[in-house]
Motif scaffolding. Sequence first.
Motif, mmCIF file in Angstrom:
data_model
loop_
_atom_site.group_PDB
_atom_site.id
_atom_site.type_symbol
_atom_site.label_atom_id
_atom_site.label_comp_id
_atom_site.label_asym_id
_atom_site.label_seq_id
_atom_site.Cartn_x
_atom_site.Cartn_y
_atom_site.Cartn_z
ATOM 1 N N ARG A 164 11.806 -28.166 5.876
ATOM 2 C CA ARG A 164 11.537 -27.266 4.833
ATOM 3 C C ARG A 164 10.230 -27.194 4.203
ATOM 4 O O ARG A 164 9.361 -27.938 4.548
ATOM 5 C CB ARG A 164 12.392 -27.726 3.637
ATOM 6 C CG ARG A 164 14.003 -28.255 3.893
ATOM 7 C CD ARG A 164 14.663 -26.905 3.649
ATOM 8 N NE ARG A 164 14.610 -26.196 2.386
ATOM 9 C CZ ARG A 164 15.295 -25.071 2.509
ATOM 10 N NH1 ARG A 164 15.845 -24.647 3.328
ATOM 11 N NH2 ARG A 164 15.245 -24.565 1.087
ATOM 12 N N SER A 195 13.811 -18.083 -1.736
ATOM 13 C CA SER A 195 14.056 -19.171 -2.659
ATOM 14 C C SER A 195 12.755 -19.603 -3.402
ATOM 15 O O SER A 195 12.944 -20.251 -4.391
ATOM 16 C CB SER A 195 14.823 -20.331 -1.672
ATOM 17 O OG SER A 195 13.629 -20.359 -0.700
ATOM 18 N N ARG A 198 12.958 -18.145 -6.704
ATOM 19 C CA ARG A 198 14.019 -18.754 -7.529
ATOM 20 C C ARG A 198 13.502 -20.146 -7.994
ATOM 21 O O ARG A 198 14.287 -20.897 -8.446
ATOM 22 C CB ARG A 198 15.367 -18.802 -6.712
ATOM 23 C CG ARG A 198 15.981 -17.525 -6.323
ATOM 24 C CD ARG A 198 17.543 -17.550 -5.945
ATOM 25 N NE ARG A 198 17.950 -18.424 -5.075
ATOM 26 C CZ ARG A 198 17.639 -18.424 -3.682
ATOM 27 N NH1 ARG A 198 17.247 -17.202 -3.099
ATOM 28 N NH2 ARG A 198 17.897 -19.475 -2.873
ATOM 29 N N GLY A 204 13.064 -22.443 3.251
ATOM 30 C CA GLY A 204 13.437 -22.519 4.621
ATOM 31 C C GLY A 204 12.182 -21.538 5.478
ATOM 32 O O GLY A 204 11.869 -21.825 6.619
ATOM 33 N N ASP A 205 11.863 -20.515 4.660
ATOM 34 C CA ASP A 205 10.433 -19.766 5.058
ATOM 35 C C ASP A 205 10.145 -18.854 4.173
ATOM 36 O O ASP A 205 10.282 -19.228 3.112
ATOM 37 C CB ASP A 205 11.191 -18.645 6.118
ATOM 38 C CG ASP A 205 12.265 -17.654 5.607
ATOM 39 O OD1 ASP A 205 12.507 -17.954 4.342
ATOM 40 O OD2 ASP A 205 12.818 -16.961 6.151
ATOM 41 N N ASP A 207 9.177 -15.378 2.476
ATOM 42 C CA ASP A 207 9.556 -13.805 2.420
ATOM 43 C C ASP A 207 8.539 -13.159 1.347
ATOM 44 O O ASP A 207 8.793 -13.378 0.336
ATOM 45 C CB ASP A 207 11.116 -13.815 1.698
ATOM 46 C CG ASP A 207 11.959 -14.759 2.668
ATOM 47 O OD1 ASP A 207 12.313 -14.307 3.634
ATOM 48 O OD2 ASP A 207 12.514 -15.471 1.986
ATOM 49 N N PHE A 282 15.603 -9.430 -2.095
ATOM 50 C CA PHE A 282 15.230 -10.368 -1.362
ATOM 51 C C PHE A 282 15.100 -11.688 -2.181
ATOM 52 O O PHE A 282 14.304 -12.692 -1.741
ATOM 53 C CB PHE A 282 13.843 -9.921 -0.566
ATOM 54 C CG PHE A 282 14.196 -9.052 0.562
ATOM 55 C CD1 PHE A 282 14.868 -9.411 1.680
ATOM 56 C CD2 PHE A 282 13.798 -7.559 0.340
ATOM 57 C CE1 PHE A 282 15.200 -8.694 2.584
ATOM 58 C CE2 PHE A 282 14.223 -6.744 1.422
ATOM 59 C CZ PHE A 282 14.919 -7.463 2.558
ATOM 60 N N GLY A 284 17.315 -13.004 -4.090
ATOM 61 C CA GLY A 284 18.611 -13.437 -3.712
ATOM 62 C C GLY A 284 19.213 -14.178 -5.029
ATOM 63 O O GLY A 284 18.800 -13.827 -6.193
ATOM 64 N N SER A 285 19.979 -15.395 -4.852
ATOM 65 C CA SER A 285 20.285 -15.792 -3.798
ATOM 66 C C SER A 285 21.299 -14.780 -3.006
ATOM 67 O O SER A 285 21.594 -13.818 -3.703
ATOM 68 C CB SER A 285 20.995 -17.088 -3.896
ATOM 69 O OG SER A 285 22.269 -16.997 -4.482
ATOM 70 N N ASP A 286 21.804 -15.056 -1.772
ATOM 71 C CA ASP A 286 22.736 -14.055 -1.032
ATOM 72 C C ASP A 286 24.065 -14.071 -2.094
ATOM 73 O O ASP A 286 24.721 -13.003 -1.949
ATOM 74 C CB ASP A 286 22.802 -14.289 0.145
ATOM 75 C CG ASP A 286 23.371 -15.457 0.753
ATOM 76 O OD1 ASP A 286 23.409 -16.446 -0.226
ATOM 77 O OD2 ASP A 286 23.660 -15.681 1.996
ATOM 78 N N ASN A 289 23.422 -11.859 -5.077
ATOM 79 C CA ASN A 289 23.237 -10.486 -4.548
ATOM 80 C C ASN A 289 24.796 -9.819 -4.444
ATOM 81 O O ASN A 289 25.141 -8.887 -4.815
ATOM 82 C CB ASN A 289 22.791 -10.394 -3.346
ATOM 83 C CG ASN A 289 21.212 -10.467 -3.442
ATOM 84 O OD1 ASN A 289 20.572 -10.539 -4.491
ATOM 85 N ND2 ASN A 289 20.545 -10.577 -2.313
HETATM 86 P P1 8DG Z 1 15.712 -20.403 2.322
HETATM 87 O O1 8DG Z 1 14.847 -19.552 2.879
HETATM 88 O O2 8DG Z 1 14.958 -21.115 1.444
HETATM 89 O O3 8DG Z 1 16.656 -20.935 3.091
HETATM 90 O O4 8DG Z 1 16.644 -19.452 1.406
HETATM 91 P P2 8DG Z 1 16.355 -17.899 0.892
HETATM 92 O O5 8DG Z 1 14.906 -17.415 0.728
HETATM 93 O O6 8DG Z 1 17.642 -17.621 -0.324
HETATM 94 O O7 8DG Z 1 17.098 -17.261 2.212
HETATM 95 P P3 8DG Z 1 16.678 -16.139 3.188
HETATM 96 O O8 8DG Z 1 17.461 -16.144 4.454
HETATM 97 O O9 8DG Z 1 15.255 -16.370 3.467
HETATM 98 O O10 8DG Z 1 16.929 -14.780 2.717
HETATM 99 C C1 8DG Z 1 16.040 -14.224 1.693
HETATM 100 C C2 8DG Z 1 16.854 -13.398 0.853
HETATM 101 O O11 8DG Z 1 17.499 -12.106 1.184
HETATM 102 C C3 8DG Z 1 18.189 -14.178 0.241
HETATM 103 O O12 8DG Z 1 17.936 -15.066 -0.962
HETATM 104 C C4 8DG Z 1 19.089 -12.922 -0.180
HETATM 105 C C5 8DG Z 1 18.721 -11.935 0.703
HETATM 106 N N1 8DG Z 1 19.839 -11.654 1.805
HETATM 107 C C6 8DG Z 1 20.969 -11.337 1.315
HETATM 108 N N2 8DG Z 1 21.926 -11.198 2.432
HETATM 109 C C7 8DG Z 1 20.988 -11.648 3.660
HETATM 110 C C8 8DG Z 1 20.995 -11.661 5.026
HETATM 111 O O13 8DG Z 1 22.562 -11.544 5.274
HETATM 112 N N3 8DG Z 1 20.323 -12.093 5.750
HETATM 113 C C9 8DG Z 1 19.077 -12.523 5.306
HETATM 114 N N4 8DG Z 1 18.011 -13.002 5.897
HETATM 115 N N5 8DG Z 1 18.427 -12.202 3.841
HETATM 116 C C10 8DG Z 1 19.774 -11.756 3.096
HETATM 117 O O14 8DG Z 1 21.564 -10.979 0.353
#
Ligand code: 8DG
Length: 343
Positions: A164, A195, A198, A204-205, A207, A282, A284-286, A289
Amino acid sequence: MCTHANTERMSLKRKAESSKSGGENLNSDFSSALLELAEWEKNVNRNQFKSAAYRKAATVVSGLDYRLTSGADAAKLPGIGKKIAEKIDEMIDTGKLRKLENIREDDSTVAINLLTRVSGIGPAKARELFDAGITNLEQLKKQHIKLNHAQKIGLKHFEDFELRIPRAEITKIFNEMEKILKKLDQDYVVTVCGSYRRETATSGDIDVLLTHKQFKHADKHHGNLLHRVVDRLEKEGLITERISEGETKFMGVCKLKQYDHYRRLDIRLLPLNQYYCGILYFTGSDVFNKKMRTWALSKGFTLNEYSLRPLEEGVAGEPLPVSSEQDIFEYLDYPYKEPKDRA
Ligand code: 8DG
Ligand code: CA
Ligand code: CA
């Protein structure tokens, strides 16, 4: 290899322990077993349907504010059928689940679970590699000719990509990126979503959403707006590798000079008139969304990463003008939520 399998299990356990509602998960042993079965169905059997069913059941039991005491109780919950109820009974009676014990000992499962942890390797590719006799990362490194460019990068940074990213490091990366881009062209605008936006402690990555003040609408003239940015960031040493790159989406790797780890970086380019729908999506969270899209439909709108459009007799009209996230909430009559509250 054993340690890899353990790390995987630990992360499923951690996931299971944090319930969706934010409270303590009183059924974390059941939900982590169900999540492990979900991963197995997805990666090894490639049965998305069963995987989703286990995942749903895990979410349901982890959200309960009481401890399950029998399979029969569980079977009354939505998403939990007879088969899963029996598994819960077995765990209550014996403290373990034979099916999982067998799975954990199965060579193909262990190998495929490991191989799918390489960024870019999906269940089908993992199966292909396993069938070719590859069961661990050392063997994979020797035969990396079997991998495409993205998978090679995933393998090279296997350990780093599983870590992370601390929030403070993303802030530094963002500041560095902004500094470089302001020198390149004052009109670039960058926002870190996901994230990080948020306000989670780690991500995790990374964006990144990119726009340009002169790029007001999607048109054919933006061709190199993103390439220019990627070229410059690479020249300055912040971007270290390219995984894939189109006119509107870049996937790659970045690293700060004084830091130890390579990080996954996504950059998406949107025109200004789509920027705020993009930011909302982008960020999120998903889960959030999905809630917001459902709400939008109930109010007669369709919402996606590009636009908010009114629905007339089921047909989407022209995109509404949007110049902030607040605009979207207002059109939808949805009480505004700060990014940190969009769980
Ligand atoms: P993380 O990287 O810390 O694990 O969490 P995240 O930033 O919330 O997740 P992410 O996989 O990097 O996706 C970024 C945002 O994109 C997510 O918060 C909401 C939006 N998103 C959706 N559906 C999808 C999907 O199917 N794939 C991806 N990559 N993103 C999605 O709403
Ligand atoms: Ca992210
Ligand atoms: Ca991402």
